[in-house]
Design a protein around this motif. Structure first.
Motif, PDB file in Angstrom:
ATOM      1  N   GLU A 170      19.017  72.764  57.517  1.00  0.00           N
ATOM      2  CA  GLU A 170      18.940  74.194  57.142  1.00  0.00           C
ATOM      3  C   GLU A 170      20.460  74.610  56.894  1.00  0.00           C
ATOM      4  O   GLU A 170      21.320  74.328  57.868  1.00  0.00           O
ATOM      5  N   ILE A 217      16.781  70.709  51.489  1.00  0.00           N
ATOM      6  CA  ILE A 217      17.585  71.887  52.160  1.00  0.00           C
ATOM      7  C   ILE A 217      16.596  72.930  52.127  1.00  0.00           C
ATOM      8  O   ILE A 217      16.232  73.567  51.144  1.00  0.00           O
ATOM      9  N   ASP A 219      16.588  76.187  53.302  1.00  0.00           N
ATOM     10  CA  ASP A 219      16.966  77.473  52.977  1.00  0.00           C
ATOM     11  C   ASP A 219      16.157  78.187  51.964  1.00  0.00           C
ATOM     12  O   ASP A 219      15.687  77.609  50.832  1.00  0.00           O
ATOM     13  N   PHE A 222      19.037  79.246  48.700  1.00  0.00           N
ATOM     14  CA  PHE A 222      20.171  78.467  49.024  1.00  0.00           C
ATOM     15  C   PHE A 222      21.320  78.991  48.293  1.00  0.00           C
ATOM     16  O   PHE A 222      22.438  78.897  48.876  1.00  0.00           O
ATOM     17  N   PHE A 249      18.701  65.117  46.822  1.00  0.00           N
ATOM     18  CA  PHE A 249      18.288  66.410  47.536  1.00  0.00           C
ATOM     19  C   PHE A 249      17.176  67.146  46.685  1.00  0.00           C
ATOM     20  O   PHE A 249      17.107  67.079  45.566  1.00  0.00           O
ATOM     21  N   SER A 250      16.424  68.051  47.539  1.00  0.00           N
ATOM     22  CA  SER A 250      15.957  69.021  47.078  1.00  0.00           C
ATOM     23  C   SER A 250      16.167  70.226  47.747  1.00  0.00           C
ATOM     24  O   SER A 250      16.459  70.335  48.905  1.00  0.00           O
ATOM     25  N   CYS A 251      15.863  71.649  46.838  1.00  0.00           N
ATOM     26  CA  CYS A 251      16.097  72.698  47.640  1.00  0.00           C
ATOM     27  C   CYS A 251      15.528  73.808  46.926  1.00  0.00           C
ATOM     28  O   CYS A 251      14.604  73.640  46.191  1.00  0.00           O
ATOM     29  N   GLN A 252      15.910  75.113  47.353  1.00  0.00           N
ATOM     30  CA  GLN A 252      15.038  76.280  46.859  1.00  0.00           C
ATOM     31  C   GLN A 252      16.074  77.535  46.496  1.00  0.00           C
ATOM     32  O   GLN A 252      16.949  77.792  47.119  1.00  0.00           O
ATOM     33  N   VAL A 272      20.864  66.802  43.257  1.00  0.00           N
ATOM     34  CA  VAL A 272      19.585  67.852  43.500  1.00  0.00           C
ATOM     35  C   VAL A 272      18.717  67.506  42.236  1.00  0.00           C
ATOM     36  O   VAL A 272      18.770  67.636  41.268  1.00  0.00           O
ATOM     37  N   VAL A 275      13.626  71.233  42.672  1.00  0.00           N
ATOM     38  CA  VAL A 275      13.924  72.770  42.998  1.00  0.00           C
ATOM     39  C   VAL A 275      12.540  73.301  43.444  1.00  0.00           C
ATOM     40  O   VAL A 275      11.709  73.308  42.396  1.00  0.00           O
TER      41      VAL A 275
END
Length: 507
Positions: A170, A217, A219, A222, A249-252, A272, A275
Motif C-alpha cells: 500500500e 499495489i 491503493d 494510485f 506490478f498491478s495497480c488501480q 506495470v 490495472v
C-alpha cells in the motif's frame, strides 16, 4: 506477550478466486497486508504470529496472550466464531478492520475485549501498552486520519509468500474524487495520503529479497497524488532494470490517466502489466448522476485501448442498476465490454453502502430495500441482490438482466475474443525483461492442459486451443499473461454461473 493475528477464511466470493486455485497452485490470491502492518506496529519484545485461515487452519488452542482478528463484513460470522472460541479459553481478543463500524461496535463487543474503529497506526501500539499495564479500554477509535509516514514497513517475513499468487503493498490511502456510491472518501479521506518514495522502495526491495515475482499495489487510486506517483514509478523503473524486470506490478487508477501517453509509457517501463479501473457504465447520464465525473472527460473505449496499447491489461469494474438504467443497459454494457476488449469485467448490481451520499439519498427517497449489501462485495449467495429499489425497471428485470449479462460475458467465445484483442493491442509495446519458465510455471501449464483439454466440454477445449495457439504464433511474449487469464477465467465463469443460480429475494 505472545500475539496471534488472524485473517478468517472468506466464503466463496468473486474476489477470493477459490474456484481456480487448483490451477494456480496457490492457496489464496493476496496475503493479509493489514496483519503484516499490525505486526510492524507492535513494539519490540513481543512474539507475533500471523495466521491466514485462507491458507491454513486456525489453531484455536494456540498458546497466546492476545488474539487480534481482522475482517470485512463478508467474514463477520467467522470473525465472531473464532473470537468466541479464544475468549472461552480466557484469551484477550481484539477485533478490527473494515468490519467494525460505528453502528456495530456494541455487536462486536459481545465477541471481543477490545474493538478498533478506523486506522490502527496510532491506536494499536497504545493498546499494547495499556494491555500490559492492565488498563486497556473496550474501544479504540482513531479520530481523523493517520500520516502515512507513520505507517511502518509491514512484516513481510511473517507471511508465507509462496502460498499467494502475488505480494501486496500500500503506497497511499484516500481518493480526491467523490463518486456517489463509493465509501473510500468517507472511510479513508478525500485527499491522497502517501508514503514517501523511500518508504515504498524499501518495501519493494524487501519483497524482492524474499523472491516474489509480482506485487499488487492496493491503493484505491494510485494517482491520487499524481506527482508522487510519477516519482515512485521512476524509482521503480530504475529498480526493475537492476533486477532485469523480474517483478511485475498491478495497480488501480482512474480512466482519465489514459489521456497522458507519457505516464502510460512510464507505467510500462516500470513493468506495470495490469490495472483495475472503475469504468462502471458507458452511459453518460449514469456517470453524471453518480458524480463519476472523471469518466465523462474521455472516450471510454478509446481510453481502454490506449492503456492496453502499452501492454497493460485493463480489468474493469462495472455496475448495473443506476437510476437511468433501463432494460436496454445490459446489451449496452455487453457491447461496450466486448468492443473495449476488457477480458476481466467485474460486474455487480449497485449497492447503497452506509455512509455514502448514495445511501443517504436512497433513504430520503424511500427506495431502501433492506440493510444488507450484496453484489460483488458479498458471498456468492448474495450476488444477485441490491438494497436499492430500481427506478426504471422492476427488481426482477434488474436481476434477470444482470444474470444475462454476466453469463453472456463469460461464454467461451466472448471471453476469448476480448483476451486475444487485449493482448494484441500491446504487441508493439512488448514485455519488459526475459521470459522465465520456472518449475512452478511448468506445473501450472500442466494443470491448465489437463483442465482445458481432458474434458468432455468441447467448447472449453476449443477456446483454450484457439487462444494459446494464436498467442504462440502471433504474440508469444504475451503467453504468460494469456495463461494467467485462462487460470482466472475458470473462477469467473464458475462463480458467475453459481452466483446467478440463487433465487432473487424480493421485499
Amino acid at each position: 506477550m505472545k500475539i496471534y493475528l488472524i485473517n478468517p477464511r472468506l466464503p466463496l466470493s468473486l474476489w477470493d478466486f477459490s474456484l481456480c486455485r487448483d490451477l494456480a497452485g496457490n492457496a489464496f490470491p493476496f496475503p493479509p497486508l493489514s496483519l503484516a502492518t499490525l505486526a510492524g506496529l507492535t513494539p519490540g519484545g513481543h512474539e507475533v504470529v500471523i495466521c491466514d485461515e485462507n491458507v491454513r487452519p486456525v489453531d484455536v488452542y494456540k498458546d497466546a496472550d492476545l488474539v487480534g482478528i481482522t475482517g470485512y463484513h463478508i467474514q463477520k460470522g467467522q470473525v465472531f466464531h473464532l473470537a468466541d472460541a479464544f475468549r472461552k479459553r480466557g484469551i484477550t481478543v481484539a477485533i478490527g478492520g473494515p468490519l467494525v463500524q460505528r453502528d456495530n461496535v456494541d455487536e462486536c463487543l459481545k465477541h471481543a475485549d477490545a474493538v478498533f474503529l478506523g486506522e490502527a497506526e496510532y491506536t494499536w501500539p497504545v493498546f499494547i501498552g495499556e494491555l500490559q499495564a492492565k488498563r486497556s479500554k473496550p474501544v479504540y477509535h482513531q479520530e481523523g486520519f493517520v500520516a502515512m509516514s507513520d505507517s511502518p514497513a509491514p512484516r513481510f517475513d511473517l507471511l508465507d509468500q509462496e502460498a499467494y499468487s502475488s505480494a501486496i503493498i500500500e503506497t497511499s490511502r484516500g481518493c480526491p474524487y467523490s463518486c456517489e456510491f463509493c465509501e473510500i472518501p468517507i472511510r479513508l479521506g478525500k485527499g491522497s495520503r502517501t508514503k514517501s518514495v523511500e518508504q515504498v522502495m524499501g518495501e519493494i526491495r524487501d519483497l524482492s529479497a524474499l523472491g516474489v515475482d509480482s506485487i499488487f499495489i492496493i491503493d484505491d487510486n494510485f494517482f491520487g497524488n499524481r506527482k508522487r506517483a510519477i516519482d515512485l514509478l521512476e524509482e521503480i523503473e530504475r529498480f526493475m532494470r537492476s533486477i532485469d524486470h523480474r517483478i511485475y506490478f498491478s495497480c488501480q487508477f482512474t480512466i482519465d490517466i489514459a489521456a497522458d501517453d507519457e505516464v502510460l509509457a512510464l507505467l510500462h517501463r516500470a513493468n506495470v502489466r495490469r490495472v483495475f479501473i472503475g469504468i462502471e457504465t458507458p452511459r453518460q447520464a449514469s456517470l453524471a448522476m453518480a458524480k463519476k465525473n472523471q469518466n465523462t472527460l474521455v472516450d471510454l473505449q478509446d481510453a481502454v485501448r490506449r492503456i492496453q496499447s502499452h501492454a497493460i491489461i485493463v480489468w474493469g469494474a462495472f455496475i448495473v442498476g443506476f437510476d437511468s438504467d433501463d432494460k436496454n443497459v445490459f446489451d449496452e454494457q455487453l457491447a461496450f465490454i466486448q468492443a473495449a476488449s476488457i477480458p476481466v469485467a467485474m460486474v455487480g448490481m449497485l449497492q447503497a453502502l452506509p455512509g455514502t451520499p448514495l445511501y443517504d439519498r436512497i433513504k430520503r427517497e424511500g427506495r431502501f430495500r433492506d440493510g444488507e449489501t450484496g453484489g460483488i462485495r458479498g458471498a456468492a449467495s448474495s450476488l444477485v441482490h441490491t438494497n436499492i429499489e430500481p427506478k426504471n425497471m422492476t427488481y426482477e428485470e434488474l436481476a434477470g438482466g444482470f444474470r444475462y449479462l454476466v453469463r453472456t460475458l463469460y461464454r467461451y467465445d466472448n471471453f476469448a475474443e476480448r483476451l486475444l484483442n487485449a493482448v494484441a493491442l500491446g504487441k508493439k509495446a512488448g514485455i519488459q525483461g526475459r521470459a522465465r519458465l520456472t518449475g512452478k510455471g511448468v506445473a501450472t501449464i500442466l494443470r491448465l492442459l489437463r483442465y482445458y483439454l481432458v474434458t468432455a466440454d468441447l467448447g472449453r477445449a476449443r477456446m483454450f486451443l484457439r487462444v494459446v495457439l494464436r498467442t504462440l504464433t502471433q504474440n508469444p511474449q504475451q503467453l504468460h499473461t494469456v495463461l494467467m487469464h485462462l487460470v482466472v477465467y475458470k473462477h469467473l465463469k464458475l462463480f458467475y454461473e453459481e452466483g446467478t443460480s440463487y433465487s432473487t429475494s424480493t421485499p
